[in-house]
Design a protein around this motif. Structure first.
Motif, PDB file in Angstrom:
ATOM      1  N   ILE A 139       0.719  -1.144   0.064  1.00 26.47           N
ATOM      2  CA  ILE A 139       0.175  -0.020  -0.175  1.00 26.47           C
ATOM      3  C   ILE A 139       0.909   1.334   0.053  1.00 26.47           C
ATOM      4  CG2 ILE A 139      -1.596   1.331   1.310  1.00 26.47           C
ATOM      5  CD1 ILE A 139      -2.803  -1.416   2.345  1.00 26.47           C
ATOM      6  N   ASN A 186      -0.431   7.165   0.904  1.00 28.94           N
ATOM      7  CA  ASN A 186      -2.070   6.981   0.442  1.00 28.94           C
ATOM      8  C   ASN A 186      -2.713   7.785   1.594  1.00 28.94           C
ATOM      9  OD1 ASN A 186      -4.228   5.733  -0.656  1.00 28.94           O
ATOM     10  ND2 ASN A 186      -4.433   4.765   1.450  1.00 28.94           N
ATOM     11  N   LYS A 197      -6.409   7.730   0.193  1.00 35.57           N
ATOM     12  CA  LYS A 197      -7.593   7.051  -0.074  1.00 35.57           C
ATOM     13  C   LYS A 197      -7.893   5.997   0.957  1.00 35.57           C
ATOM     14  CE  LYS A 197      -6.937   7.373  -5.372  1.00 35.57           C
ATOM     15  NZ  LYS A 197      -6.904   6.642  -6.352  1.00 35.57           N
ATOM     16  N   ALA A 253      -2.139  -0.763  -4.731  1.00 33.78           N
ATOM     17  CA  ALA A 253      -2.415   0.529  -5.091  1.00 33.78           C
ATOM     18  C   ALA A 253      -3.445   1.048  -6.066  1.00 33.78           C
ATOM     19  CB  ALA A 253      -0.807   1.012  -6.145  1.00 33.78           C
ATOM     20  N   CYS A 290      -8.910   2.195  -5.298  1.00 36.48           N
ATOM     21  CA  CYS A 290      -8.000   2.322  -3.945  1.00 36.48           C
ATOM     22  C   CYS A 290      -7.485   1.424  -3.397  1.00 36.48           C
ATOM     23  CB  CYS A 290      -9.255   2.790  -2.870  1.00 36.48           C
ATOM     24  SG  CYS A 290     -10.340   4.235  -3.202  1.00 36.48           S
ATOM     25  N   PRO A 291      -6.468   1.671  -2.605  1.00 32.72           N
ATOM     26  CA  PRO A 291      -5.640   0.624  -2.137  1.00 32.72           C
ATOM     27  C   PRO A 291      -6.413  -0.772  -1.629  1.00 32.72           C
ATOM     28  CG  PRO A 291      -4.551   2.539  -1.653  1.00 32.72           C
ATOM     29  CD  PRO A 291      -6.076   2.945  -2.065  1.00 32.72           C
TER      30      PRO A 291
END
Lengths: 466, 570
Positions: free
Chosen positions: A82, A86, A88, A212, A218-219
């Motif tokens: 991930i 990030n 998200k 990713a 989204c991850p």
């Protein structure tokens, strides 16, 4: 709340080492949360909620846990993919689409020990920072869906799901999503597309690596049912201790699902690499059927390459190199890979000398032609082509050169498709032709060599010549 | 290598090192250096699903040295050695990486293409002799370039629906479909009308239209253009003409102010089809069906083919010199203030320039065009349905085109205007002039390609060539100067409007001094400020920006956003 009590089955074999399947078929066990908690259920979640997230991931890394869905990818490493910056939401998806022919382990966890999975998922979600998780169940598991839904409601009622779990400030919802009956939904990006409400066409990687750019871009972490259950036990034992079970780089236990020509087919949880193929067949499964000889084994689900009973396998390098017969192969990831096949999903398919290899291959080709999603060219056209050739082969309408064509078609699929289905459908054909060519050719008819033509090609050619 | 800008990367393609901006797709990088990678599903204006697998290429990267091991040494060109990977990758969706190697013609790449071609042809019907796509079919072309030349396929082919009307204008042959999904992506991503999709699985996959729906949006025929095979065909064009018999003329659409770039396909002076031509500043790769199909009137029965003069209330055919002489004679008896000239924003800048000349010659004070405003469609159709309103503004010097028509009408009513010269317009139907009003005139001249309600009233009727039969320039809604090119000859005695105007000026005793459209353009460039310094040859096939109008084309704006988001190459 009463749970569903299964009739207790046979006791585990002495060579088994039950961790995940500890409660499967156990007398007095049921699926209720009360029963689960009486035996220490959800204590590991409480423990995990008191740990640092990075520390949980570190334990899973140390445990050496490898994915039990088929690819055998290190679970803890996957979790670290991930992106660190990030912003998200992160999703966790439990892949319960168990659809690899020869594999029937996850269904028992879902049917008989759903809280073990929920606890494992909750720990994993906490570790990767997911507040929303999906359990993707194959359409053919309606009973499992009912059982798990009920278990989720129980976990909610007991404060193990929902808002502020056990006062930790961590929120988690788990939703069950049922597929519509397609093998390809087991491929993680196909699964994600399906979950988004689309046709399960696997995505191209790059750029769509789920960690990713997964669900809703989204991850997203996608793990197998059995893998997520292991997470609970890693927290319980600690990563180092867990890594002492199984063998080096092949840690822990795994469930083997044995089907085919053995006296007592079934599921067996063993330490990875501590049991050989011979022990699986002769001890766990009570041997071959009377008077029969072993012909071949598909060791890791139907897409794994077939192993021939009289092959001599060379594994290890340099000083560690050793020769193995099929009976000596320890059932672990690395050795089976070194033998030219794979541990895959743990589905061991045993074939004795009563089986026609042409028939077996045709059976497999039928499955893959039916399940190819049709998105990309080689698999879409190749899988049905291979089926049509082996259809003719078992019907006595193939010529020897058709075997070469069959092999050529498989080679043109292998490594050239969007997803691993390309390998899944071509490896059986490649390996059966490589290892049983004589038998396949013997089923072909030389007299048909020039008699078989594609009528449409012929018509078109005739039309052009006029 | 040290001077490489951070946004550029070195990539070796077929043994030669090149430099590309980061983020360049391999397929575009290869194309830029002349290594065309064959493909079916990839389209620069659509997302890349990577499903056809035709663009598989061999790639490699510099070796990753193990910790502690000696790092690899660059060669004399300063590049690291390349370790080639056994698994091919798709060139359409992968981007360039520093020191990457790409092989488009290696045995692996060629073996992959051969394999994909064999697969695509396995279930594809061999009905080329009756297929409309022949001659522009990439399946055929790549079969020749990359195919095996023979088929190992001995099985029965999969049977699928044929001759399916997926919409009023588009027809589908599912057996020919190679499942590239271009049409599905177009309807979803560009036309916002996702009615197409796949059903069933594997080799039995069929392209289909959603139950109860049809592919009826005004951009449906673009799916036919981007279909690489003969699966989607145009009801209008199918079975009409083989593509290799036709002549292609690059020109522009005149159905609205966008001025979509198009190619006109014609044979023996007959137009068979029109397709959009890529211009990333005008229409991208698309055009509306309503504009594309608006050409059948060009060879209709209603075309005017010779000049006519009215005698005793009836039209009779006349020669050009007779019709022009009659006009000149009539106009000579009138003063400039008694004459109104109504031109058209469907005329080219060159024609409008001669209209300006004529107005000066006559000393006329009333000059205007007929505005034609509607609603924009939010994609490519401009609210202004005239193709050259901006040209009329610039060349005729009209501040507010159409604003003078009321005054013309009232002065006709008052008897102050006695003659109207109408070029390329229909005053009755489009200009708000009633037949009664026009009946008050002493003299009405109408020049138009078709007979219509105004030509019926005119004292002199002059057959003028239509947009496909003439050349010139126009200025579109965004202020872009574009070339209109003649594709076919007009029927009969038809003349191009600039010739009509030149001759009319001459018959009035003037001299425009021009013998070609290019010459008129030279005069415009000398006299009209905005055109200063421009040369005819400078305009090119894609036009050039002339003025700032502040207007945008909605479909292009969305394309820019999608490109900026990295969804498409653009």
């Amino acid at each position: 709340m009463g749970g569903i009590t299964y009739q207790s089955g046979r006791a585990p074999h002495a060579k088994e080492h039950r961790v995940i399947f500890r409660n499967i078929d156990r007398a007095g066990w049921d699926t209720s949360i009360d029963t689960y908690r009486k035996e220490g259920g959800y204590e590991q979640l409480k423990k995990a909620l008191g740990m640092e997230r990075a520390a949980i991931i570190e334990e899973v890394k140390k445990s050496g846990l490898r994915g039990r869905g088929g690819a055998g990818f290190p679970c803890g490493v996957k979790w670290t993919f991930i992106p660190p910056n990030n912003t998200k939401p992160v999703y966790l998806i439990c892949n319960g689409d168990e659809s690899e022919p020869g594999t029937f382990k996850d269904r028992y966890i879902l049917h008989q020990d759903p809280h073990q999975l929920i606890e494992g998922m909750a720990i994993a979600c906490f570790a990767v920072g997911a507040n929303l998780a999906y359990l993707y169940l194959r359409e053919e598991f309606p009973e499992a869906a009912r059982i798990v839904e009920k278990a989720i409601a129980e976990a909610h009622a007991n404060g193990f799901l929902g808002k502020n779990i056990q006062g930790s400030g961590f929120d988690l919802e788990i939703y069950v999503h049922r597929g519509a009956g397609a093998y390809i939904c087991g491929e993680e990006t196909g699964l994600i597309e399906s979950l988004e409400g689309k046709r399960p066409y696997p995505r191209i990687k790059p750029p769509f690596f789920p960690a990713a750019m997964g669900l809703y871009l989204c991850p997203t972490i996608v793990n197998n049912v059995e893998t997520l259950c292991h997470v609970k036990h890693i927290i319980e034992m600690g990563g180092d201790e867990y890594a002492k079970t199984g063998t080096k780089n092949n840690t822990g236990t795994r469930i083997l699902c044995v089907s085919g020509d053995v006296q007592k087919p079934g599921y067996f949880e063993v330490e990875v690499g501590k049991v050989t193929m011979g022990e699986v067949i002769n001890d766990l499964c009570g041997g071959l059927r009377p008077g029969r000889k072993l012909r071949a084994v598909i060791p890791g689900g139907s897409s794994a390459k077939v192993l021939r009973a009289d092959e001599i396998f060379t594994v290890g390098r340099g000083d560690d190199a050793r020769k193995l017969t099929i009976w000596d192969i320890p059932m672990d990831f690395d050795t089976l890979a070194a033998c030219g096949s794979m541990a895959g999903s743990g589905g061991v398919i045993v074939m004795d000398d009563s089986r026609s290899m042409s028939w077996v291959l045709n059976n497999l080709n039928n499955f893959y032609a039916h399940e190819s999603c049709g998105q990309c060219t080689p698999c879409r056209e190749g899988s049905l082509w291979m089926k049509k050739i082996t259809d003719r082969l078992v019907a006595g309408k193939a010529s020897p050169s058709d075997i070469d064509t069959l092999y050529g078609v498989a080679k043109n699929i292998d490594g050239r498709t969007i997803c691993a289905f390309g390998e899944a459908c071509s490896w059986p054909t490649e390996s059966f032709v490589e290892k049983f060519r004589d038998e396949l050719v013997a089923d072909a008819k030389p007299s048909l060599e020039s008699a078989i033509v594609n009528p449409e090609t012929l018509t078109a050619a005739a039309g052009l010549c006029d | 290598m040290s001077e490489v800008k951070p946004d550029l990367v070195d990539v070796q393609i077929d043994g030669v090192w090149h430099r590309f901006p980061k983020g360049t797709r391999l397929i575009e990088a290869c194309r830029q250096v002349g290594a065309e990678v064959p493909h079916y599903c990839y389209h620069p204006k659509l997302t890349s699903p990577g499903n056809c697998r035709m663009c598989l290429v061999e790639t490699g990267m510099p070796p990753r040295s193990a910790p502690g091991a000696e790092s690899p040494q660059p060669d004399e060109s300063g590049h690291l050695p390349i370790v080639w990977m056994p698994r091919p990758v798709i060139a359409c969706a992968n981007t360039v990486a520093p020191n990457m190697g790409v092989r488009t013609t290696s045995p692996l790449a060629e073996e992959c293409r051969k394999g994909v071609m064999e697969f695509l042809l396995a279930n594809h019907p061999l009905d080329c002799p009756i297929c409309d796509q022949v001659g522009e079919c990439t399946l055929q072309e790549y079969s020749v370039e990359h195919g095996k030349g023979e088929s190992r396929f001995r099985e029965q082919k999969v049977k699928k629906p044929k001759n399916v009307a997926v919409g009023p204008r588009v027809r589908l042959d599912d057996e020919r479909c190679i499942m590239c999904s271009r049409c599905i992506r177009f309807t979803d991503e560009i036309a916002d009308d996702p009615v197409l999709g796949f059903t069933d699985r594997g080799s039995h996959t069929v392209l289909t239209v959603y139950p109860g729906r049809e592919l009826a949006n005004n951009y449906s025929l673009n799916t036919v253009d981007i279909c690489p095979v003969g699966a989607l065909t145009s009801n209008d064009f199918r079975f009409q003409m083989r593509v290799w018999f036709m002549r292609e003329t690059d020109t522009i659409d005149v159905n609205c102010a966008t001025g979509a770039n198009i190619t006109v396909f014609s044979r023996q002076n007959k137009i068979y089809r029109i397709v959009p031509r890529r211009n990333n500043d005008v229409n991208s790769d698309w055009m509306p069906d309503s504009h594309r199909l608006n050409f059948h009137w060009i060879d209709s029965e209603a075309r005017l083919t010779e000049p006519m003069v009215k005698e005793h209330g009836r039209h009779r055919a006349a020669t050009w010199s007779e019709a022009l002489a009659k006009t000149a004679e009539k106009l000579a008896s009138l003063s400039g203030s008694e004459i109104a000239v109504i031109a058209s924003a469907r005329m080219t800048n060159e024609e409008l320039f001669l209209v300006r000349h004529l107005v000066r010659q006559l000393g006329a004070t009333q000059i205007d065009i007929v505005p034609r405003m509607g609603e924009g469609d939010g994609y490519l159709i401009s609210a202004d349905r005239n193709p050259n309103t901006n040209g009329a503004r610039l060349v005729l010097g009209l501040a507010r085109p159409g604003d003078g028509l009321d005054r013309v009408r009232s002065e006709i009513e008052q008897g102050r205007i006695k003659a109207v010269l109408c070029f390329q317009e229909n005053l009755v139907e489009d200009g708000g002039f009633s037949p009664e009003l026009l009946g008050k005139l002493d003299f009405l001249l109408a020049s138009y390609p078709l007979a219509h309600s105004t030509t019926g009233l005119a004292d002199v009727v002059l057959p003028g060539a239509c947009w496909a039969e003439k050349s010139g320039t126009m200025v579109n809604v965004t202020g872009r100067l574009q070339r209109l090119n003649k594709a076919v000859d007009g029927p009969g005695e038809t003349r191009e409007p600039w010739e009509i105007l030149r001759d009319l000026i001459a018959s009035l005793g003037g001299d425009s001094g021009v013998t070609s459209v290019a010459e008129i353009f030279r005069q415009i460039a000398a006299e009209v400020t905005e055109f200063k310094g421009l040369a005819w040859g400078q305009i090119g096939d894609l036009g050039l920006p002339l003025i700032e109008t502040g207007e945008t084309i909605p479909a292009l704006e969305r394309e820019k956003q999608r490109k900026a988001a990295g969804l498409i190459v653009g």
